[in-house]
Design an enzyme around this catalytic site. Structure first.
Site, mmCIF file in Angstrom:
data_model
loop_
_atom_site.group_PDB
_atom_site.id
_atom_site.type_symbol
_atom_site.label_atom_id
_atom_site.label_comp_id
_atom_site.label_asym_id
_atom_site.label_seq_id
_atom_site.Cartn_x
_atom_site.Cartn_y
_atom_site.Cartn_z
ATOM 1 C CE1 TYR A 115 -3.471 -9.358 3.514
ATOM 2 C CE2 TYR A 115 -5.594 -9.813 4.532
ATOM 3 C CZ TYR A 115 -4.837 -9.551 3.404
ATOM 4 O OH TYR A 115 -5.445 -9.477 2.180
ATOM 5 C CG ASP B 50 -7.496 -8.299 -0.440
ATOM 6 O OD1 ASP B 50 -6.406 -8.730 -0.853
ATOM 7 O OD2 ASP B 50 -7.977 -7.215 -0.793
ATOM 8 C CD GLU C 254 -6.041 -2.604 -2.721
ATOM 9 O OE1 GLU C 254 -6.907 -3.283 -2.118
ATOM 10 O OE2 GLU C 254 -5.153 -1.936 -2.141
ATOM 11 C CG HIS D 165 -2.142 -0.838 1.083
ATOM 12 N ND1 HIS D 165 -2.986 -1.113 2.132
ATOM 13 C CD2 HIS D 165 -2.661 -1.497 0.020
ATOM 14 C CE1 HIS D 165 -3.957 -1.897 1.725
ATOM 15 N NE2 HIS D 165 -3.778 -2.153 0.443
ATOM 16 C CG HIS E 240 -10.277 -6.663 -4.370
ATOM 17 N ND1 HIS E 240 -10.765 -5.382 -4.412
ATOM 18 C CD2 HIS E 240 -9.200 -6.623 -3.533
ATOM 19 C CE1 HIS E 240 -10.023 -4.609 -3.624
ATOM 20 N NE2 HIS E 240 -9.060 -5.337 -3.101
ATOM 21 C CG HIS F 48 -2.317 -10.617 -0.522
ATOM 22 N ND1 HIS F 48 -1.491 -10.097 -1.488
ATOM 23 C CD2 HIS F 48 -3.384 -9.776 -0.456
ATOM 24 C CE1 HIS F 48 -2.035 -9.007 -1.990
ATOM 25 N NE2 HIS F 48 -3.189 -8.788 -1.390
ATOM 26 C CG HIS G 237 -9.936 -4.105 1.716
ATOM 27 N ND1 HIS G 237 -8.937 -3.172 1.815
ATOM 28 C CD2 HIS G 237 -9.623 -4.839 0.632
ATOM 29 C CE1 HIS G 237 -8.045 -3.361 0.859
ATOM 30 N NE2 HIS G 237 -8.446 -4.373 0.141
ATOM 31 C CG ASP H 292 -3.276 -5.830 -4.220
ATOM 32 O OD1 ASP H 292 -4.232 -5.122 -4.592
ATOM 33 O OD2 ASP H 292 -3.307 -6.499 -3.172
HETATM 34 FE FE1 FEO Z 1 -7.419 -5.283 -1.511
HETATM 35 FE FE2 FEO Z 1 -4.900 -7.353 -1.890
HETATM 36 O O1 FEO Z 1 -5.985 -5.997 -2.404
#
Ligand code: FEO
Length: 396
Positions: free
Chosen positions: A193, A165, A81, A23, A79, A226, A146, A83
């Protein structure tokens, strides 16, 4: 060769052992991380999520060599995002016919990230099923856990929940499976996390975990986006999420301070001694030199938060401002606190910290402890007594 996850499911992600910040510079990742992507070879060839953009070339090269991007029918974007969605452009450039399956909100999120409104979108909502051959994919929206677009995908047959996530860790290990790596490290990273990323969403997580459990899915694996995949005792991470979502604490205290010449540090040590001598576990942190992700993790673990600073320019030292803002942003619940600090003449810092800590959602249970210049024996004794009084409230 792609690593097999189970049956016709293969790992196509990137395991990033070099990563130390995530982030931007917000989160520390001392054990690296991974951007997990999975390939399902059924009648349809399906990709679950992509990877962070800096790793796109490797991701695309691997897919091209192993499956041929022209042969991919569908990408599930749990998702978007960056990443996880960072590889979409490169993927769709090579094969614009790929069906992009995402939540309804995901369509907007993807369109705002990439100027490609004409991609072959297939929005889904909770309970929708897509048949890909022998297996079905069922979707569960995870709105605001999230991001607005977040969702999970359950695959029948293999009984894998691709949880994105949720249930993840910023962790790189010698295997993609949790049962083949250091379990202490994995659980510490899973907790960090949750505390540092997911804590603000605990009311939503509590409801969602109950909803997922009620679905009674025959889970055999949980594959987050992750870290490592859970395939043994897999309900433990689900149960932990339920536990961590219930105003979680371990009955301990974190004393966090910043200091210029060591006076406030001596006060912190005296307060901590009073807490410790009362039988309550306590840890000390200097807010200026401590890792902020670890600090918020310790606050999440604690029932008591004690903040201290000497006074400079009529307020607290600047590292405390970031700490209080982190506490506010993480919406920590069910915790108590008080403040302290040394001063030369005006001495506003402890009062300001008290106000800010209260506004951040921490219940203030006793008045600040102060000392002038170098704390005297009597002032240190008052700090020790403040620690004892606070410990009593922790134990109530
Ligand atoms: Fe919310 Fe791992 O991205």
């Amino acid at each position: 060769m792609l690593t097999q996850v189970k049956d016709n499911v293969f790992y196509t992600g990137i395991r990033d052992w070099e990563l130390r910040l995530f982030h931007g510079h917000e989160l520390s990742t001392f054990n690296g991380s991974s951007y997990n992507s999975f390939l399902i070879r059924d009648d349809k060839t399906v990709l679950i999520d992509t990877v962070w953009k800096p790793h796109t070339d490797t991701f695309i090269e691997t897919l091209e060599a192993e499956v041929g991007i022209a042969n991919i029918d569908m990408v599930i974007v749990n998702h978007n995002e960056p990443d996880h969605g960072g590889g979409l452009i490169a993927l769709l450039e090579r094969n614009p016919n790929i069906e992009v399956v995402c939540s309804v909100k995901g369509v907007d999120v993807i369109k705002k990230h990439f100027d490609h409104p004409n991609w072959n979108f297939h929005p889904v909502k909770t309970g929708d099923v897509i048949h890909i051959g022998k297996a079905d994919l069922t979707f569960v929206e995870m709105t605001m856990i999230h991001w607005p677009d977040s969702m999970m995908t359950f695959m029948s047959g293999t009984n894998i929940l691709f949880s994105n996530d949720a249930f993840g860790q910023h962790f790189y290990g010698q295997s993609i499976f949790a049962d083949q790596v250091d379990s202490c490290l994995v659980w510490a990273e899973a907790f960090k996390y949750f505390a540092s990323i997911l804590a603000p969403f605990t009311p939503l997580i509590k409801r969602k975990v109950a909803e997922v459990v009620a679905l009674n899915l025959p889970l055999e694996m949980i594959a987050p986006s992750h870290g490592v995949i859970w395939r043994k005792d897999i309900l433990k991470i689900v149960e932990k999420y339920a536990e961590w979502s219930e105003e979680y604490h371990e009955g301990c205290v974190t004393v966090a301070y910043d200091t210029m010449y060591g006076a406030t540090k001596r006060m912190a040590e005296a307060i901590a001694k009073g807490i410790e001598d009362s039988g309550v576990p306590v840890k000390l942190y200097n807010t200026a030199t401590s890792d902020q992700s670890d600090l918020i993790t310790e606050f999440f673990r604690s029932k008591g938060i004690v903040l201290g600073s000497c006074t400079v320019n009529n307020g607290a030292l600047r590292s405390l401002a970031g700490v209080v803002d982190e506490i506010r942003g993480h919406k920590l619940k069910g915790k108590i606190g008080f403040t302290f600090g040394s001063h030369g003449w005006s001495g506003e810092a402890p009062k300001h910290l008290q106000q800010d800590l209260g506004k951040a959602g921490i219940q203030i249970v006793q008045e600040p402890v102060t000392a002038q210049y170098t704390p005297s024996t009597e002032e240190l004794a008052a700090c020790y007594q403040a620690g004892i009084a606070f410990a009593k409230k922790i134990l109530e």
